[in-house]
Design a protein around this motif. Structure first.
Motif, PDB file in Angstrom:
ATOM      1  N   ALA A  31       0.831  -1.210   0.000  1.00  0.00           N
ATOM      2  CA  ALA A  31       0.000   0.000   0.000  1.00  0.00           C
ATOM      3  C   ALA A  31       0.861   1.253   0.000  1.00  0.00           C
ATOM      4  O   ALA A  31       0.526   2.259  -0.650  1.00  0.00           O
ATOM      5  CB  ALA A  31      -0.929  -0.003   1.214  1.00  0.00           C
ATOM      6  N   VAL A  32       1.982   1.215   0.711  1.00  0.00           N
ATOM      7  CA  VAL A  32       2.901   2.357   0.714  1.00  0.00           C
ATOM      8  C   VAL A  32       3.463   2.586  -0.681  1.00  0.00           C
ATOM      9  O   VAL A  32       3.474   3.716  -1.194  1.00  0.00           O
ATOM     10  CB  VAL A  32       4.041   2.128   1.727  1.00  0.00           C
ATOM     11  N   ARG A  33       3.926   1.518  -1.321  1.00  0.00           N
ATOM     12  CA  ARG A  33       4.506   1.646  -2.661  1.00  0.00           C
ATOM     13  C   ARG A  33       3.496   2.214  -3.653  1.00  0.00           C
ATOM     14  O   ARG A  33       3.855   2.995  -4.540  1.00  0.00           O
ATOM     15  CB  ARG A  33       5.002   0.286  -3.137  1.00  0.00           C
ATOM     16  N   ALA A  34       2.237   1.824  -3.510  1.00  0.00           N
ATOM     17  CA  ALA A  34       1.209   2.310  -4.431  1.00  0.00           C
ATOM     18  C   ALA A  34       1.015   3.813  -4.331  1.00  0.00           C
ATOM     19  O   ALA A  34       0.619   4.470  -5.305  1.00  0.00           O
ATOM     20  CB  ALA A  34      -0.116   1.593  -4.154  1.00  0.00           C
ATOM     21  N   ARG A  35       1.304   4.369  -3.156  1.00  0.00           N
ATOM     22  CA  ARG A  35       1.155   5.813  -2.962  1.00  0.00           C
ATOM     23  C   ARG A  35       2.398   6.596  -3.365  1.00  0.00           C
ATOM     24  O   ARG A  35       2.333   7.812  -3.549  1.00  0.00           O
ATOM     25  CB  ARG A  35       0.846   6.101  -1.484  1.00  0.00           C
ATOM     26  N   CYS A 140       0.788  14.975  10.725  1.00  0.00           N
ATOM     27  CA  CYS A 140       1.001  13.960   9.693  1.00  0.00           C
ATOM     28  C   CYS A 140      -0.140  13.852   8.686  1.00  0.00           C
ATOM     29  O   CYS A 140       0.061  13.316   7.583  1.00  0.00           O
ATOM     30  CB  CYS A 140       1.182  12.592  10.341  1.00  0.00           C
ATOM     31  N   VAL A 141      -1.327  14.294   9.054  1.00  0.00           N
ATOM     32  CA  VAL A 141      -2.497  14.104   8.201  1.00  0.00           C
ATOM     33  C   VAL A 141      -2.247  14.709   6.820  1.00  0.00           C
ATOM     34  O   VAL A 141      -1.718  15.810   6.690  1.00  0.00           O
ATOM     35  CB  VAL A 141      -3.742  14.729   8.864  1.00  0.00           C
ATOM     36  N   GLY A 142      -2.642  13.945   5.782  1.00  0.00           N
ATOM     37  CA  GLY A 142      -2.470  14.419   4.414  1.00  0.00           C
ATOM     38  C   GLY A 142      -1.485  13.607   3.612  1.00  0.00           C
ATOM     39  O   GLY A 142      -1.310  13.821   2.413  1.00  0.00           O
ATOM     40  N   ARG A 143      -0.819  12.655   4.264  1.00  0.00           N
ATOM     41  CA  ARG A 143       0.154  11.787   3.595  1.00  0.00           C
ATOM     42  C   ARG A 143       0.138  10.428   4.295  1.00  0.00           C
ATOM     43  O   ARG A 143      -0.305  10.345   5.450  1.00  0.00           O
ATOM     44  CB  ARG A 143       1.563  12.386   3.658  1.00  0.00           C
ATOM     45  N   PRO A 144       0.568   9.371   3.633  1.00  0.00           N
ATOM     46  CA  PRO A 144       0.606   8.080   4.323  1.00  0.00           C
ATOM     47  C   PRO A 144       1.581   8.097   5.492  1.00  0.00           C
ATOM     48  O   PRO A 144       2.626   8.759   5.436  1.00  0.00           O
ATOM     49  CB  PRO A 144       1.046   7.102   3.226  1.00  0.00           C
ATOM     50  N   VAL A 145       1.233   7.363   6.535  1.00  0.00           N
ATOM     51  CA  VAL A 145       2.019   7.328   7.770  1.00  0.00           C
ATOM     52  C   VAL A 145       2.185   5.871   8.176  1.00  0.00           C
ATOM     53  O   VAL A 145       1.201   5.146   8.323  1.00  0.00           O
ATOM     54  CB  VAL A 145       1.312   8.106   8.901  1.00  0.00           C
ATOM     55  N   VAL A 261      10.537 -16.149  23.848  1.00  0.00           N
ATOM     56  CA  VAL A 261       9.723 -15.027  24.291  1.00  0.00           C
ATOM     57  C   VAL A 261       9.005 -14.438  23.082  1.00  0.00           C
ATOM     58  O   VAL A 261       9.632 -14.180  22.041  1.00  0.00           O
ATOM     59  CB  VAL A 261      10.564 -13.914  24.951  1.00  0.00           C
ATOM     60  N   LEU A 262       7.719 -14.225  23.221  1.00  0.00           N
ATOM     61  CA  LEU A 262       6.927 -13.519  22.216  1.00  0.00           C
ATOM     62  C   LEU A 262       6.572 -12.170  22.813  1.00  0.00           C
ATOM     63  O   LEU A 262       5.841 -12.088  23.802  1.00  0.00           O
ATOM     64  CB  LEU A 262       5.650 -14.288  21.877  1.00  0.00           C
ATOM     65  N   VAL A 263       7.122 -11.097  22.243  1.00  0.00           N
ATOM     66  CA  VAL A 263       6.833  -9.737  22.693  1.00  0.00           C
ATOM     67  C   VAL A 263       5.945  -9.085  21.625  1.00  0.00           C
ATOM     68  O   VAL A 263       6.407  -8.829  20.514  1.00  0.00           O
ATOM     69  CB  VAL A 263       8.122  -8.921  22.893  1.00  0.00           C
ATOM     70  N   GLU A 264       4.705  -8.857  21.963  1.00  0.00           N
ATOM     71  CA  GLU A 264       3.744  -8.402  20.963  1.00  0.00           C
ATOM     72  C   GLU A 264       3.898  -6.903  20.673  1.00  0.00           C
ATOM     73  O   GLU A 264       4.087  -6.099  21.597  1.00  0.00           O
ATOM     74  CB  GLU A 264       2.318  -8.723  21.400  1.00  0.00           C
ATOM     75  N   HIS A 265       3.818  -6.549  19.393  1.00  0.00           N
ATOM     76  CA  HIS A 265       3.771  -5.176  18.920  1.00  0.00           C
ATOM     77  C   HIS A 265       2.702  -5.074  17.847  1.00  0.00           C
ATOM     78  O   HIS A 265       2.169  -6.095  17.389  1.00  0.00           O
ATOM     79  CB  HIS A 265       5.098  -4.746  18.286  1.00  0.00           C
ATOM     80  N   THR A 266       2.425  -3.856  17.439  1.00  0.00           N
ATOM     81  CA  THR A 266       1.512  -3.646  16.314  1.00  0.00           C
ATOM     82  C   THR A 266       2.086  -2.592  15.389  1.00  0.00           C
ATOM     83  O   THR A 266       2.784  -1.670  15.831  1.00  0.00           O
ATOM     84  CB  THR A 266       0.108  -3.230  16.812  1.00  0.00           C
ATOM     85  N   ASP A 267       1.824  -2.749  14.074  1.00  0.00           N
ATOM     86  CA  ASP A 267       2.198  -1.773  13.063  1.00  0.00           C
ATOM     87  C   ASP A 267       0.935  -1.101  12.549  1.00  0.00           C
ATOM     88  O   ASP A 267      -0.102  -1.747  12.347  1.00  0.00           O
ATOM     89  CB  ASP A 267       2.929  -2.429  11.888  1.00  0.00           C
ATOM     90  N   LEU A 268       1.037   0.207  12.313  1.00  0.00           N
ATOM     91  CA  LEU A 268      -0.098   0.996  11.838  1.00  0.00           C
ATOM     92  C   LEU A 268       0.259   1.677  10.522  1.00  0.00           C
ATOM     93  O   LEU A 268       1.336   2.260  10.392  1.00  0.00           O
ATOM     94  CB  LEU A 268      -0.474   2.076  12.853  1.00  0.00           C
ATOM     95  N   LEU A 269      -0.651   1.600   9.549  1.00  0.00           N
ATOM     96  CA  LEU A 269      -0.529   2.366   8.322  1.00  0.00           C
ATOM     97  C   LEU A 269      -1.756   3.249   8.191  1.00  0.00           C
ATOM     98  O   LEU A 269      -2.874   2.752   8.037  1.00  0.00           O
ATOM     99  CB  LEU A 269      -0.397   1.463   7.096  1.00  0.00           C
ATOM    100  N   ALA A 270      -1.549   4.551   8.296  1.00  0.00           N
ATOM    101  CA  ALA A 270      -2.655   5.504   8.226  1.00  0.00           C
ATOM    102  C   ALA A 270      -2.616   6.226   6.881  1.00  0.00           C
ATOM    103  O   ALA A 270      -1.554   6.671   6.436  1.00  0.00           O
ATOM    104  CB  ALA A 270      -2.554   6.523   9.356  1.00  0.00           C
ATOM    105  N   GLY A 271      -3.773   6.307   6.220  1.00  0.00           N
ATOM    106  CA  GLY A 271      -3.858   7.051   4.968  1.00  0.00           C
ATOM    107  C   GLY A 271      -3.160   6.401   3.812  1.00  0.00           C
ATOM    108  O   GLY A 271      -2.881   7.039   2.799  1.00  0.00           O
ATOM    109  N   GLY A 272      -2.870   5.125   3.901  1.00  0.00           N
ATOM    110  CA  GLY A 272      -2.175   4.419   2.823  1.00  0.00           C
ATOM    111  C   GLY A 272      -3.122   3.627   1.950  1.00  0.00           C
ATOM    112  O   GLY A 272      -4.247   3.364   2.289  1.00  0.00           O
TER     113      GLY A 272
END
Length: 272
Positions: A31-35, A140-145, A261-272
């Motif tokens: 999705a990032v590459r497409a933008r 950040c609003v107005g571009r992919p994040v 050990v499993l250390v949980e994280h999350t990734d976010l893509l906004a506006g992509g």
């Protein structure tokens, strides 16, 4: 067991870089590459760059000429990040250039990021307050994040131990502590960021990005564990006594290759 027994911050960032790279949700990159299409160089603002792990990881996965603007309040870390980008090229061999900006990234405005094609960050959000998340999102609003490796507060050990849950809870409370009048969001930061983007009418995609630490990552697992347990004991001094035997057992298992050990994280893509 104290938090001060851990590595200097720059060394810690260097140690964790391979685990961060393995954990990041690469499926969001389509999705990032497409933008990021067009002939002009892609301008990417990286917030809280540290030693530059995000820029090194992502630059080589995007095609075309890129200009990275690295933001951090630590001039020494920025110098390390810029040096670490030497010789890095885009996925198609196109040039990658770097500029650094030292300052408080929570005070950035939309004008500061106006030339950006993309904004990124890694392992940043949990160190922010609710007000700071609101300001960063508004800028950040107005571009992919792409915000990667945000802690969720959940940790899973194999083998388990009766003290695991109490230490996890104490660590998460420590992450939410108040520092010089700033109440940090800790494991609540990712959800707060999603909510902030949603209020601006921006859709957000979420993906899990856990660390999976086994025998091959024993050094990282041990260093992470020392910091995790030290912060928990700082938050709850009553854990200090039981933590001694707990630490000996966990660190012995890590050294012997018996601990995962499993250390949980999350990734976010906004506006992509």
């Amino acid at each position: 067991m104290t938090a001060e027994e851990t590595l200097p911050f720059a060394d810690w960032l260097r140690l964790r870089e391979p685990a961060d790279a393995a954990a990041r949700a690469e499926d969001l990159l389509d999705a990032v590459r497409a933008r990021l299409t067009g002939n002009a160089p892609t301008v990417i603002h990286d917030l809280g760059s540290g030693t530059g792990s995000m820029s090194r990881w992502l630059a080589a996965r995007l095609a075309g000429p890129q200009h990275w603007v690295l933001h951090d309040r630590d001039a020494d870390l920025l110098a390390r990040a810029a040096e670490g980008m030497t010789g890095v090229t885009a996925a198609d061999g196109a040039p990658v250039t770097v500029h650094t900006r030292c300052g408080d990234l929570t005070r950035l405005t939309a004008a500061d990021l106006a030339d950006g094609s993309l904004v990124t960050a890694s392992a940043l959000l949990d160190m922010l307050t609710a007000e700071e998340v609101e300001r960063v999102v508004a800028a950040c609003v107005g571009r992919p994040v792409l915000f990667a490796i945000s802690v969720t507060g959940r940790v899973r050990f194999t083998p388990t131990d009766p003290l695991d849950e109490a230490v996890e809870a104490a660590f998460n409370d420590h992450q939410r502590r108040t520092v010089e009048g700033r109440r940090l969001l800790g494991p609540d930061a990712a959800a707060a960021t999603v909510a902030a983007f949603t209020r601006h009418g921006v859709d957000v995609r979420e993906r899990p990005s856990p660390w999976r630490l086994g025998p091959e990552q024993a050094d990282l697992a041990a260093e992470w564990f020392r910091g995790w347990l030290g912060a928990a004991c700082e938050q709850r001094p009553d854990l200090a006594g039981p933590a001694q035997a707990y630490a000996r057992s966990r660190l012995a298992d890590a050294a012997a290759g018996r601990l995962t050990v499993l250390v949980e994280h999350t990734d976010l893509l906004a506006g992509g």
